[in-house]
Design a protein around this motif. Structure first.
Motif, mmCIF file in Angstrom:
data_model
loop_
_atom_site.group_PDB
_atom_site.id
_atom_site.type_symbol
_atom_site.label_atom_id
_atom_site.label_comp_id
_atom_site.label_asym_id
_atom_site.label_seq_id
_atom_site.Cartn_x
_atom_site.Cartn_y
_atom_site.Cartn_z
ATOM 1 N N LEU A 87 -33.718 35.656 53.012
ATOM 2 C CA LEU A 87 -33.081 36.289 54.167
ATOM 3 C C LEU A 87 -32.415 37.555 53.659
ATOM 4 O O LEU A 87 -31.813 37.543 52.581
ATOM 5 N N VAL A 129 -37.302 38.021 67.869
ATOM 6 C CA VAL A 129 -36.293 37.168 67.244
ATOM 7 C C VAL A 129 -37.025 36.156 66.369
ATOM 8 O O VAL A 129 -37.953 35.484 66.826
ATOM 9 N N GLN A 130 -36.648 36.070 65.117
ATOM 10 C CA GLN A 130 -37.276 35.124 64.209
ATOM 11 C C GLN A 130 -36.639 33.748 64.382
ATOM 12 O O GLN A 130 -35.417 33.606 64.334
ATOM 13 N N LEU A 131 -37.485 32.745 64.577
ATOM 14 C CA LEU A 131 -37.048 31.362 64.712
ATOM 15 C C LEU A 131 -37.758 30.515 63.682
ATOM 16 O O LEU A 131 -38.779 30.912 63.117
ATOM 17 N N SER A 169 -30.363 41.421 55.009
ATOM 18 C CA SER A 169 -29.776 42.229 56.071
ATOM 19 C C SER A 169 -30.785 43.238 56.589
ATOM 20 O O SER A 169 -31.510 43.866 55.816
ATOM 21 N N THR A 217 -31.649 44.417 63.093
ATOM 22 C CA THR A 217 -32.335 43.696 64.158
ATOM 23 C C THR A 217 -31.293 43.029 65.044
ATOM 24 O O THR A 217 -30.101 43.065 64.745
ATOM 25 N N GLU A 218 -31.748 42.404 66.121
ATOM 26 C CA GLU A 218 -30.831 41.674 67.004
ATOM 27 C C GLU A 218 -30.050 40.619 66.234
ATOM 28 O O GLU A 218 -28.872 40.403 66.475
ATOM 29 N N GLN A 219 -30.705 39.947 65.300
ATOM 30 C CA GLN A 219 -30.058 38.891 64.529
ATOM 31 C C GLN A 219 -29.233 39.431 63.371
ATOM 32 O O GLN A 219 -28.390 38.741 62.842
ATOM 33 N N GLY A 220 -29.506 40.657 62.964
ATOM 34 C CA GLY A 220 -28.797 41.246 61.836
ATOM 35 C C GLY A 220 -29.437 40.945 60.493
ATOM 36 O O GLY A 220 -28.927 41.344 59.453
ATOM 37 N N PHE A 221 -30.572 40.225 60.513
ATOM 38 C CA PHE A 221 -31.277 39.881 59.283
ATOM 39 C C PHE A 221 -32.743 39.615 59.592
ATOM 40 O O PHE A 221 -33.128 39.464 60.746
ATOM 41 N N GLU A 222 -33.558 39.570 58.525
ATOM 42 C CA GLU A 222 -34.952 39.151 58.619
ATOM 43 C C GLU A 222 -35.180 38.065 57.592
ATOM 44 O O GLU A 222 -34.426 37.938 56.619
ATOM 45 N N ASP A 230 -42.149 34.405 65.405
ATOM 46 C CA ASP A 230 -41.503 35.527 66.073
ATOM 47 C C ASP A 230 -41.535 35.272 67.570
ATOM 48 O O ASP A 230 -42.597 35.062 68.152
#
Length: 97
Positions: free
Chosen positions: A57, A84-86, A59, A62-67, A80
């Protein structure tokens, strides 16, 4: 910030990673490195033959603040969903739960 979780990484791999990241628990590494260093470290993780699975993970704007990215044969998979990554969990038969 970068967080890596390595399942059964070799001692050599863990040693290489701890030159750049802090190992807060066995197989859990945290640090703040450039994108180039992050890519090079992830290549080393991918090349490690003893590793079963790994997730990174980092920074990102993105919307989540990370990838996230994963390698190996984890039971969890990144999907995806509209940017948003789930995490999708698979059972032993390879079916989503």
């Amino acid at each position: 910030m970068v967080v890596m979780v390595i399942d059964n990484g070799s001692e050599k791999l863990r040693g290489e990673l701890t030159k750049w990241l802090i190992e807060v628990k066995p197989g859990v590494l945290v640090g703040n490195v450039s994108a180039m260093v992050r890519r090079k470290l992830w290549e080393k993780v991918n090349d490690d033959s003893k590793r079963r699975g790994a997730v990174m993970l980092y920074s990102m704007n993105t919307e989540q603040g990370f990838e996230m990215c994963m390698c190996g044969e984890p039971k969890r998979q990144i999907i995806d969903f509209d940017g948003v990554q789930l995490i999708e969990v698979r059972n032993d038969l390879g079916e989503s739960t």
